[in-house]
Design an enzyme around this catalytic site. Structure first.
Site, PDB file in Angstrom:
ATOM      1  N   HIS A 136      20.551 -18.792 -81.707  1.00 40.09           N
ATOM      2  CA  HIS A 136      20.379 -17.410 -82.173  1.00 40.09           C
ATOM      3  C   HIS A 136      20.660 -16.390 -81.083  1.00 40.09           C
ATOM      4  CE1 HIS A 136      17.459 -20.169 -84.135  1.00 40.09           C
ATOM      5  NE2 HIS A 136      17.949 -19.636 -85.225  1.00 40.09           N
ATOM      6  N   CYS A 138      25.512 -19.442 -81.017  1.00 39.95           N
ATOM      7  CA  CYS A 138      26.572 -19.651 -82.015  1.00 39.95           C
ATOM      8  C   CYS A 138      27.637 -18.574 -81.847  1.00 39.95           C
ATOM      9  CB  CYS A 138      25.968 -19.570 -83.413  1.00 39.95           C
ATOM     10  SG  CYS A 138      27.234 -19.578 -84.695  1.00 39.95           S
ATOM     11  N   HIS A 190      13.473 -11.350 -86.171  1.00 40.35           N
ATOM     12  CA  HIS A 190      14.250 -12.583 -86.029  1.00 40.35           C
ATOM     13  C   HIS A 190      14.948 -12.599 -84.660  1.00 40.35           C
ATOM     14  CE1 HIS A 190      17.221 -15.710 -86.770  1.00 40.35           C
ATOM     15  NE2 HIS A 190      16.496 -16.080 -87.815  1.00 40.35           N
ATOM     16  N   GLU A 195      17.727 -13.772 -83.585  1.00 46.34           N
ATOM     17  CA  GLU A 195      19.142 -13.384 -83.612  1.00 46.34           C
ATOM     18  C   GLU A 195      19.279 -11.861 -83.592  1.00 46.34           C
ATOM     19  OE1 GLU A 195      21.676 -14.917 -86.861  1.00 46.34           O
ATOM     20  OE2 GLU A 195      22.673 -12.969 -86.874  1.00 46.34           O
ATOM     21  N   SER A 203      13.081 -20.405 -90.984  1.00 40.65           N
ATOM     22  CA  SER A 203      14.541 -20.310 -90.979  1.00 40.65           C
ATOM     23  C   SER A 203      15.001 -19.290 -92.007  1.00 40.65           C
ATOM     24  CB  SER A 203      15.134 -21.694 -91.297  1.00 40.65           C
ATOM     25  OG  SER A 203      16.408 -21.547 -91.882  1.00 40.65           O
ATOM     26  N   ASN A 245      18.083 -18.511 -93.065  1.00 44.21           N
ATOM     27  CA  ASN A 245      19.075 -18.951 -94.046  1.00 44.21           C
ATOM     28  C   ASN A 245      18.457 -19.867 -95.095  1.00 44.21           C
ATOM     29  OD1 ASN A 245      20.232 -21.922 -93.757  1.00 44.21           O
ATOM     30  ND2 ASN A 245      19.645 -21.241 -91.706  1.00 44.21           N
TER      31      ASN A 245
END
Lengths: 273, 273
Positions: free
Chosen positions: B70, B92, B120, B122, B214, B216
């Site tokens: 992230h 990523c 989050h 990310e 998570s 997603n």
């Protein structure tokens, strides 16, 4: 018949400005119709001897040429300037903006999508400023396009509906990594549209006044027609008594190229019914 | 019980890559949980002695630190590098992209809107790369924002739903002259979502496997729940027999951080019902 006038209607900033420019240049001529209203153009000819050229070849042989509010293609403008014609630019500043955006985006290697009507003079002008430029009237038209670049920039014809612009933009966002969205829809257009939506929802019949070839007038008519029986007329001579049978309240709005003197005549005629 | 697996599910490119990096660096440690799956992190600890640092202060005292998928905030990364820590970046590449977009847009004087969850990791990382950056979870959150610049750029947390991103983007397009929309939602996320939508429409019950933290996985659960009774579990131990009463077909999908070995155990257990 009771008449209600929309809270925003008629002449926009760009049209007012263009007419003022024409009135200040007696004995000149415009390249293409200055605005989309034949009666106002006739008035300018009669009262100020402002002529009309239909082609660049015709225009470039004359001393002074006024560029219409919708703008003209880049090469036509260059042609005029090359011939030492005195060019007076009455292009609406809100139309100059998308022209410049298309130029800049093309320089920066964006493929450009214009939401508009390919045959409209404004769109022809805006398109001419770019390299890979595609005109689409609806989201479906996007399907057949092949773009030269992987980044997309979008502009809209100044008189289009914002909601329909979003449909096109959304299709692009779902497919491309970058979509640079320029909201070039004119506020005056938007205000006239919002006022038409509001008014047409409260009356029995709507009369939309404007040129039959005026894009923004047609948008007003489309919006109005969603809410009540609506008629698009160019002036009071087109009013038809039978439209008003069993109706109590009539809403009136007018496109951005419709002069006040025409609107007033229409209202006076409806009030007598 | 008959089990149908979604046509796309589980590990995405970025997660596979990060796990490979971790397995190649035995006895190292990750800054924050490498991926959002506690069981896979335990496996990396057990099989490869890959440790976990919760804070930068803890991490910067060590030789080798792997950056989580992230990503981490810009200043934290700078802090690690300043301390001569060997930094192995498992961020990523689809997360590095919005980080770099936010950096470039801020340099070019755009206010930036991130569609995402402020808490989050990310999003915290992506936000840290810009100047005037605002995180919004929904269109309503836009109303209270005050932007420093008049041009807006937008990015989305990689695991968000595209349709919800459009809602936010559209609100902005209607208000601002330029909105530069970067579609940073990851294709793998999108494929898993589309497959979940399709499958959940054809089965009696859906089991969504993934970490409770998570993003997603939660999106998959939300999509699935719209079509049929759905349960989010981390592994087979959470399965409950009574969920399957009177059901014939069970759909299974898994978030991008869910390893195949967990998915297989869940499927085996459901098939026995």
């Amino acid at each position: 018949m009771k008449v209600k006038l929309a809270s925003h209607y008629g002449f926009c900033f760009g049209v007012k400005r263009a007419i003022k420019i024409a009135e200040e240049h007696k004995n000149s001529a415009t390249m293409g119709p200055l605005i989309h209203n034949q009666k106002e153009i006739s008035r300018l000819k009669k009262d100020f001897n402002v002529d009309l050229y239909e082609t660049i070849d015709e225009a470039k042989e004359h001393d002074t040429v006024i560029i219409r509010t919708h703008g003209i293609p880049k090469n036509d403008l260059a042609e005029l300037k090359k011939n030492d014609t005195k060019v007076i630019n009455a292009t609406c500043p809100f139309v100059t903006t998308p022209q410049q955006i298309v130029k800049k985006m093309s320089e920066d290697k964006y493929s450009v999508v214009i939401f508009g009507d390919a045959d409209h003079p404004e769109v022809k002008g805006v398109k001419s400023y770019g390299d890979d430029v595609h005109v689409v009237p609806n989201p479906e038209a996007l399907d057949s396009l092949i773009f030269k670049y992987d980044k997309i920039a979008t502009v809209a014809q100044t008189t289009k509906q914002k909601e329909k612009y979003l449909d096109i933009v959304n299709s692009l966002i779902l497919k491309y990594k970058e979509v640079r969205v320029f909201n070039t829809i004119c506020d005056a257009t938007f205000e006239n549209q919002a006022a038409t939506r509001e008014l047409s929802d409260t009356v029995d019949i709507m009369i939309v006044i404007g040129g039959k070839n005026s894009s923004n007038t047609k948008q007003l008519f489309n919006i109005s027609e969603e809410n009540c029986v609506s008629y698009l007329i160019e002036d009071e001579t087109e009013l038809d008594l039978k439209w008003f049978k069993d109706k109590e309240t009539c809403g009136v709005t007018a496109g951005a190229s419709t002069p006040d003197w025409i609107i007033q005549k229409v209202i006076q005629n409806i009030e007598k019914i």
